[in-house]
Design an enzyme around this catalytic site. Sequence first.
Site, short mmCIF file in Angstrom:
data_model
loop_
_atom_site.label_atom_id
_atom_site.label_comp_id
_atom_site.label_asym_id
_atom_site.label_seq_id
_atom_site.Cartn_x
_atom_site.Cartn_y
_atom_site.Cartn_z
N THR A 20 0.89 -1.28 -0.06
CA THR A 20 0.09 -0.17 -0.15
C THR A 20 0.85 1.29 -0.07
OG1 THR A 20 -0.06 -0.16 2.35
CG2 THR A 20 -1.88 -1.39 1.19
N GLN A 123 5.45 3.04 18.73
CA GLN A 123 5.47 3.88 19.64
C GLN A 123 3.78 4.10 19.94
OE1 GLN A 123 8.01 7.27 19.64
NE2 GLN A 123 6.44 8.48 20.91
N GLY A 204 8.76 -2.53 9.08
CA GLY A 204 7.93 -3.19 10.20
C GLY A 204 8.20 -4.72 10.10
N ASP A 205 7.59 -5.01 8.80
CA ASP A 205 7.43 -6.53 8.61
C ASP A 205 9.01 -7.24 8.51
OD1 ASP A 205 4.80 -6.48 8.20
OD2 ASP A 205 4.96 -5.98 6.03
#
Length: 320
Positions: A20, A123, A204-205
Amino acid sequence: MQSLGCDVAALNTVQFSNHTGYGQWTGTRVSAQEITDLYRGLKQSYLDDFDMMLSGYVPGAEALEAVGRIAEELQAKAKNSPGGFFWVLDPVMGDNGNLYVAQDVVPVYRSLVPHADLILPNQFEAELLSETKIVDMASLHQAIQTMHIRYGVPHIVITSVSLFHPDHPTSSLSVVGSTMASDRKARAFKIVFPAIDCYFSGTGDMFAALTVVRMREAVWNTPGLAGRASWRSDDDVDALDLPLAKAVERVLASMHEVLTRTCEAMQGKLKSDGVNGVTGSDEEEKKKARLIKSKAAELKLVRHLDSLRSPKVGFRAVKM
């Protein structure tokens, strides 16, 4: 994960043409029933002998509940083998103060966190789970302590922390982790590393996948720990000696190398394509330039397997 020796069975929660970060895509989100059916297919062929599970982005509350049921079933199978199953839960809900899942997903995550062994919130997600506003290192530590006490989750890593601290260099980020003691008291550490002036998708992945591998590796390098529930170290183990701290050091080493090389390749590609500095008024040209930049920013994982397998560790954990 496969390049580091893991046998992986992937259950996609979306079927998209591209990620995305491009701002446009085609495809569908997988339903709760489809997730359940895929797992049933694995079970009927005796392909469900998993000792770790990583769950990431799940598009809706019902689908997330289905993922949770899979994790709980695998935990039940391993109930007579302490340490025999370890669930890494990345509670993907949003970032920078904005949710990008439906509101009803948040309480489902809160109900699942007590069943996880390690959670990887950013966070903003840590604020949602702890219901603590993180504004400095003190409130960050409070958020970690709250999650240990409220949920009993043994291991926590908060990714991409951006907070001012006089000991931190400018243009830096930090990752903060903790393994709780038997009284649920946090044993917190932080790792500060330089921010890279590029936009990436999928970090992140990548962080989560590497954490699965490096946590297992660190545990297996600690005699006797693999046979303990949730791989939780004795209370006398210092925060800096925790397997979680050692694992995150290696994860960040790989991340920094891959992202640095990706940024270098991206800048070269954009320069050669003449994309940098596109300022024309033609909307279609602007859109094309944006999409070219998105493609150039794709993480160069396959080209830099050496950075995944044998990174040079340069960022060390320090106590909070």
